[in-house]
Design a protein around this motif. Structure first.
Motif, PDB file in Angstrom:
ATOM      1  N   VAL A  41     -29.286 -48.076 -56.747  1.00 37.17           N
ATOM      2  CA  VAL A  41     -30.323 -48.399 -57.597  1.00 37.17           C
ATOM      3  C   VAL A  41     -30.051 -47.649 -58.694  1.00 37.17           C
ATOM      4  O   VAL A  41     -31.277 -47.407 -59.438  1.00 37.17           O
ATOM      5  CB  VAL A  41     -31.673 -48.211 -56.979  1.00 37.17           C
ATOM      6  CG1 VAL A  41     -32.064 -49.361 -55.939  1.00 37.17           C
ATOM      7  CG2 VAL A  41     -31.998 -46.895 -56.320  1.00 37.17           C
ATOM      8  N   LYS A  42     -28.735 -47.365 -59.262  1.00 34.63           N
ATOM      9  CA  LYS A  42     -28.492 -46.677 -60.227  1.00 34.63           C
ATOM     10  C   LYS A  42     -29.008 -47.513 -61.345  1.00 34.63           C
ATOM     11  O   LYS A  42     -29.127 -48.784 -61.220  1.00 34.63           O
ATOM     12  CB  LYS A  42     -26.989 -46.167 -60.331  1.00 34.63           C
ATOM     13  CG  LYS A  42     -26.033 -47.607 -60.200  1.00 34.63           C
ATOM     14  CD  LYS A  42     -24.711 -46.968 -59.992  1.00 34.63           C
ATOM     15  CE  LYS A  42     -23.768 -48.230 -59.907  1.00 34.63           C
ATOM     16  NZ  LYS A  42     -22.269 -48.004 -59.502  1.00 34.63           N
ATOM     17  N   ALA A  43     -28.916 -46.789 -62.758  1.00 30.84           N
ATOM     18  CA  ALA A  43     -29.357 -47.493 -64.036  1.00 30.84           C
ATOM     19  C   ALA A  43     -30.467 -48.201 -63.893  1.00 30.84           C
ATOM     20  O   ALA A  43     -30.666 -49.612 -64.325  1.00 30.84           O
ATOM     21  CB  ALA A  43     -28.094 -48.303 -64.451  1.00 30.84           C
ATOM     22  N   ALA A  45     -32.201 -49.542 -61.266  1.00 31.83           N
ATOM     23  CA  ALA A  45     -32.043 -50.517 -60.504  1.00 31.83           C
ATOM     24  C   ALA A  45     -31.331 -51.790 -61.034  1.00 31.83           C
ATOM     25  O   ALA A  45     -31.907 -52.721 -61.360  1.00 31.83           O
ATOM     26  CB  ALA A  45     -33.306 -50.948 -59.602  1.00 31.83           C
ATOM     27  N   TYR A  46     -30.328 -51.438 -61.599  1.00 23.40           N
ATOM     28  CA  TYR A  46     -29.463 -52.554 -62.484  1.00 23.40           C
ATOM     29  C   TYR A  46     -30.298 -53.215 -63.693  1.00 23.40           C
ATOM     30  O   TYR A  46     -30.005 -54.238 -63.913  1.00 23.40           O
ATOM     31  CB  TYR A  46     -28.934 -53.324 -61.661  1.00 23.40           C
ATOM     32  CG  TYR A  46     -27.677 -52.909 -60.656  1.00 23.40           C
ATOM     33  CD1 TYR A  46     -27.688 -51.666 -59.951  1.00 23.40           C
ATOM     34  CD2 TYR A  46     -26.435 -53.813 -60.629  1.00 23.40           C
ATOM     35  CE1 TYR A  46     -26.753 -51.248 -59.139  1.00 23.40           C
ATOM     36  CE2 TYR A  46     -25.503 -53.108 -59.868  1.00 23.40           C
ATOM     37  CZ  TYR A  46     -25.473 -51.791 -59.267  1.00 23.40           C
ATOM     38  OH  TYR A  46     -24.424 -51.436 -58.297  1.00 23.40           O
ATOM     39  N   GLY A  47     -31.299 -52.204 -64.175  1.00 21.84           N
ATOM     40  CA  GLY A  47     -31.966 -52.698 -65.209  1.00 21.84           C
ATOM     41  C   GLY A  47     -33.275 -53.338 -65.015  1.00 21.84           C
ATOM     42  O   GLY A  47     -34.028 -53.440 -65.888  1.00 21.84           O
ATOM     43  N   ASN A 205     -18.960 -51.216 -51.038  1.00 26.72           N
ATOM     44  CA  ASN A 205     -19.977 -51.352 -52.026  1.00 26.72           C
ATOM     45  C   ASN A 205     -20.148 -53.049 -51.844  1.00 26.72           C
ATOM     46  O   ASN A 205     -19.983 -53.520 -50.606  1.00 26.72           O
ATOM     47  CB  ASN A 205     -19.676 -51.361 -53.555  1.00 26.72           C
ATOM     48  CG  ASN A 205     -18.119 -52.186 -53.653  1.00 26.72           C
ATOM     49  OD1 ASN A 205     -17.842 -52.729 -52.796  1.00 26.72           O
ATOM     50  ND2 ASN A 205     -17.681 -52.469 -55.058  1.00 26.72           N
ATOM     51  N   SER A 206     -20.982 -53.847 -52.445  1.00 25.45           N
ATOM     52  CA  SER A 206     -21.259 -55.131 -52.280  1.00 25.45           C
ATOM     53  C   SER A 206     -19.957 -56.038 -51.776  1.00 25.45           C
ATOM     54  O   SER A 206     -20.005 -56.595 -50.773  1.00 25.45           O
ATOM     55  CB  SER A 206     -21.908 -56.008 -53.466  1.00 25.45           C
ATOM     56  OG  SER A 206     -23.267 -55.154 -53.899  1.00 25.45           O
ATOM     57  N   GLY A 207     -19.087 -55.912 -52.476  1.00 26.22           N
ATOM     58  CA  GLY A 207     -17.906 -56.510 -51.921  1.00 26.22           C
ATOM     59  C   GLY A 207     -17.421 -56.086 -50.621  1.00 26.22           C
ATOM     60  O   GLY A 207     -16.851 -56.900 -49.842  1.00 26.22           O
TER      61      GLY A 207
END
Ligand SMILES: *Cc1c(COP(=O)(O)O)cnc(C)c1O
Length: 381
Positions: A41-43, A45-47, A205-207
């Protein structure tokens, strides 16, 4: 909760579907089980807003969160329970050891100097400090060299000073399942992990969630997939989380030859009806979409004509029946007709970049369990 009248008067609306977010978390968690699933949830939470996004994920059972920087810990810590762990991916900034320990956050130690500083803090305090260790398995971005990590594993003083909660690495091409580099990184990481028995390991990560089970290790760290962006060709079952609608500011009819926008780049090839929309690059809409990507209204494509300004852009609405769109109406920027991936393709960037730039100036409408909470621009994160 703001007054509904204030959202009525906003110029753009970013809808954030927290039910879809929670469903995406469930999908990812089921896919990696029996490994655990954390959330990046960096940045902010992606903005989209770290407090509301993290609180929703916590309600769904997530207990491990990752931010990039120490400054991102506080909004999160107030939103999740004390049983949640918060890791700082970029590790320890110079002289931030005291603040990091006070925040109760766990730094991901990426370099020997970060390790040395955190160990010194532990000696000063007189008790072991929680830490994660990142190993560079081939991306050459962040993390210790394999041999340096192995040397730490053999150092009994290190074991007394650091309470290692996680050993992690990061894949350079998890979104490309066929690449041999993924397997090479996995092998390089496992060689180091063998020296850290009992320490949970994290790779995906997601991938990586959509790669085979060995990549899931003990804990997955998806970010963008939580927000409904497909992180590669094998991703399935993710629901879109964001919708964006922006207001029509003005409508005009122009004659053939009329020039439009900064630089007068667009010259109407025939008579056209144009709408100026309250959406510009300061709202996170890429300037590279000038003359390129469309907006939409009820499934009808409205091409952007001319350049994207800071606070507005102009679309050709000639394809709509006259009277279909009026000043003050909303058009679709992201939604059923246009995904983040569509906009990213037209802007020649990635969905991550569009997503992370959206949050600042729209009214955000968080929907969960049939309730809507409106956060006006400038409101709490
Ligand atoms: C950003 C990040 C993630 C999440 O990546 P997504 O591609 O968004 O899933 C995971 N791990 C690390 C180290 C990251 O920097």
């Amino acid at each position: 909760m703001q007054q509904l009248s204030s959202v009525e008067s906003c110029s753009s609306r970013l809808g954030i579907d927290l039910d879809a977010l929670r469903a995406n978390y469930r999908t990812l968690a089921e896919r990696v089980a029996p490994a655990r699933c954390g959330a990046v949830v960096k940045a902010n939470a992606y903005g989209l807003g770290a407090t509301r996004v993290s609180a929703a994920l916590y309600r769904e059972g997530c207990r491990t969160f990752f931010v990039a920087q120490l400054s991102e810990v506080a909004p999160l810590a107030s939103a999740v329970g004390a049983d949640a762990a918060i890791f700082i991916l970029n590790g320890l900034d110079p002289a931030s050891e005291g603040a990091c320990a006070a925040a109760g956050a766990i730094p991901v130690l990426n370099s020997l100097s970060q390790v040395t500083r955190w160990r010194a803090s532990a000696r000063r305090l007189g008790f072991p400090l929680p830490a994660a260790l990142q190993v560079d398995s081939g991306m050459s971005r962040l993390g210790l060299a394999a041999e340096d990590a192995i040397a730490l594993a053999a150092d009994p003083a290190c074991a007394r000073e650091l309470d290692l909660r996680l050993l992690m690495t990061h894949l350079a091409g998890a979104d490309e399942p066929g690449r041999a580099a993924n397997e090479e990184q996995l092998a390089a990481f496992r060689r180091v992990a063998a020296h850290f028995p009992g320490v949970p390991a994290s790779i995906a990560n997601s991938g990586g969630v959509f790669l085979p089970a060995p990549f899931h290790a003990d804990l997955a760290r998806p970010g963008v997939a939580l927000f409904g962006v497909d992180p590669g060709p094998h991703a399935v079952g993710l629901r879109p989380v964001v919708q964006l609608h922006a207001r029509v500011l003005q409508i005009r009819a122009v004659a053939a030859g009329t020039r439009v926008g900064y630089g007068l780049d667009h010259i109407a090839p025939a008579s056209q009806r144009l709408a100026t929309i309250a959406l510009g690059y300061a709202d996170g809409w890429p300037r590279s979409l000038g003359g390129a990507g469309p907006l939409w209204h009820r499934g009808i494509r409205l091409p952007i004509v001319g350049r994207v300004s800071m606070d507005s852009l102009t679309v050709d609405i000639s394809a709509l029946p006259p009277g279909e769109l009026a000043e003050g109406d909303f058009v679709e920027c992201l939604g059923p007709s246009q995904s983040l991936a569509d906009a990213a393709r037209d802007a020649r960037t990635i969905a991550y970049e569009i997503l992370t730039r959206l949050g600042a100036r729209h009214a955000r409408i968080f929907v969960e369990d049939g309730n809507a909470e409106v956060v006006l621009p400038g409101g709490a994160p």
